[in-house]
Scaffold this motif. Structure first.
Motif, PDB file in Angstrom:
ATOM      1  N   ASN A  50     103.185  36.317  -4.947  1.00  0.00           N
ATOM      2  CA  ASN A  50     104.437  36.679  -4.295  1.00  0.00           C
ATOM      3  C   ASN A  50     104.091  37.430  -3.011  1.00  0.00           C
ATOM      4  OD1 ASN A  50     106.858  37.688  -3.437  1.00  0.00           O
ATOM      5  ND2 ASN A  50     107.386  38.682  -5.357  1.00  0.00           N
ATOM      6  N   LEU A  51     104.372  36.807  -1.875  1.00  0.00           N
ATOM      7  CA  LEU A  51     103.987  37.358  -0.572  1.00  0.00           C
ATOM      8  C   LEU A  51     105.156  37.980   0.181  1.00  0.00           C
ATOM      9  CD1 LEU A  51     101.681  34.394   0.501  1.00  0.00           C
ATOM     10  CD2 LEU A  51     101.011  36.524  -0.609  1.00  0.00           C
ATOM     11  N   ALA A  52     106.267  38.218  -0.489  1.00  0.00           N
ATOM     12  CA  ALA A  52     107.477  38.714   0.175  1.00  0.00           C
ATOM     13  C   ALA A  52     107.266  40.057   0.879  1.00  0.00           C
ATOM     14  CB  ALA A  52     108.621  38.821  -0.825  1.00  0.00           C
ATOM     15  N   ASP A  53     106.384  40.885   0.356  1.00  0.00           N
ATOM     16  CA  ASP A  53     106.156  42.212   0.939  1.00  0.00           C
ATOM     17  C   ASP A  53     104.834  42.323   1.702  1.00  0.00           C
ATOM     18  OD1 ASP A  53     108.574  43.311   0.040  1.00  0.00           O
ATOM     19  OD2 ASP A  53     107.717  43.695  -1.945  1.00  0.00           O
ATOM     20  N   VAL A  54     104.262  41.182   2.052  1.00  0.00           N
ATOM     21  CA  VAL A  54     103.039  41.190   2.866  1.00  0.00           C
ATOM     22  C   VAL A  54     103.456  41.292   4.331  1.00  0.00           C
ATOM     23  CG1 VAL A  54     101.034  39.849   3.590  1.00  0.00           C
ATOM     24  CG2 VAL A  54     101.676  39.939   1.175  1.00  0.00           C
ATOM     25  N   LEU A  55     102.962  42.335   4.985  1.00  0.00           N
ATOM     26  CA  LEU A  55     103.358  42.607   6.367  1.00  0.00           C
ATOM     27  C   LEU A  55     102.525  41.851   7.391  1.00  0.00           C
ATOM     28  CD1 LEU A  55     103.668  46.471   5.959  1.00  0.00           C
ATOM     29  CD2 LEU A  55     105.495  44.767   5.831  1.00  0.00           C
ATOM     30  N   TYR A  56     101.283  41.534   7.020  1.00  0.00           N
ATOM     31  CA  TYR A  56     100.353  40.967   7.995  1.00  0.00           C
ATOM     32  C   TYR A  56      99.236  40.251   7.245  1.00  0.00           C
ATOM     33  CZ  TYR A  56      96.734  40.925  11.628  1.00  0.00           C
ATOM     34  OH  TYR A  56      95.763  40.554  12.507  1.00  0.00           O
ATOM     35  N   ILE A  57      98.817  39.109   7.758  1.00  0.00           N
ATOM     36  CA  ILE A  57      97.651  38.403   7.220  1.00  0.00           C
ATOM     37  C   ILE A  57      96.799  37.955   8.389  1.00  0.00           C
ATOM     38  CG2 ILE A  57      96.811  36.398   5.954  1.00  0.00           C
ATOM     39  CD1 ILE A  57      99.216  36.423   4.245  1.00  0.00           C
ATOM     40  N   ASP A  58      95.506  38.295   8.347  1.00  0.00           N
ATOM     41  CA  ASP A  58      94.602  37.820   9.386  1.00  0.00           C
ATOM     42  C   ASP A  58      93.812  36.617   8.858  1.00  0.00           C
ATOM     43  OD1 ASP A  58      92.542  38.823   7.798  1.00  0.00           O
ATOM     44  OD2 ASP A  58      91.967  40.406   9.202  1.00  0.00           O
TER      45      ASP A  58
END
Length: 129
Positions: A50-58
């Motif tokens: 569940n990535l709903a609360d992921v702010l940033y991905i590099d």
């Protein structure tokens, strides 16, 4: 600096990992890698991130998502994604990774699809003697 937090939940045979924060180079990606490796090692092969609360991905974070999927698939498992923000959806589109993952809008749909896939694969195969 915001860390990556992972909350693990179970829905029957499906493990849901709720990710919160930033998924980027360094310790954050190591945490995700260890979580998925532990699941695979325990034969818990149906995972939903569940990535709903992921702010940033590099790029390292994207690499870990791909590596996690490959690790589970190599053991006969499945990993699906849910809760993509618009920014993350655009990132996966630009990097052409959108087609690599099974992505769902609703958690319940993703869980049901994981359960259905396993049910289909467990059907007895006919053998001719």
């Amino acid at each position: 600096m915001i860390n990556l937090y992972i909350n693990e939940r179970r829905h029957g045979d499906v493990t849901v990992l709720d990710l919160k924060g930033r998924l980027r180079v360094g310790g954050n990606t190591v945490v995700l890698h260890k979580s998925i490796s532990c699941l695979a090692g325990e034969n818990r092969l149906l995972s939903l991130l569940n990535l709903a609360d992921v702010l940033y991905i590099d790029s390292c974070g994207l690499g870990e998502l791909v590596a996690g999927q490959i690790s589970l698939e190599n053991k006969g498992g499945k990993m699906k994604l849910v809760g993509l923000t618009q920014a993350l959806r655009e990132l996966l589109t630009v990097t052409r990774l959108l087609t690599v993952f099974d992505i769902y809008e609703k958690e319940t749909d993703a869980i049901q699809d994981l359960v259905d896939q396993i049910s289909r694969s467990e059907k007895p195969r006919l053998a001719f003697v």
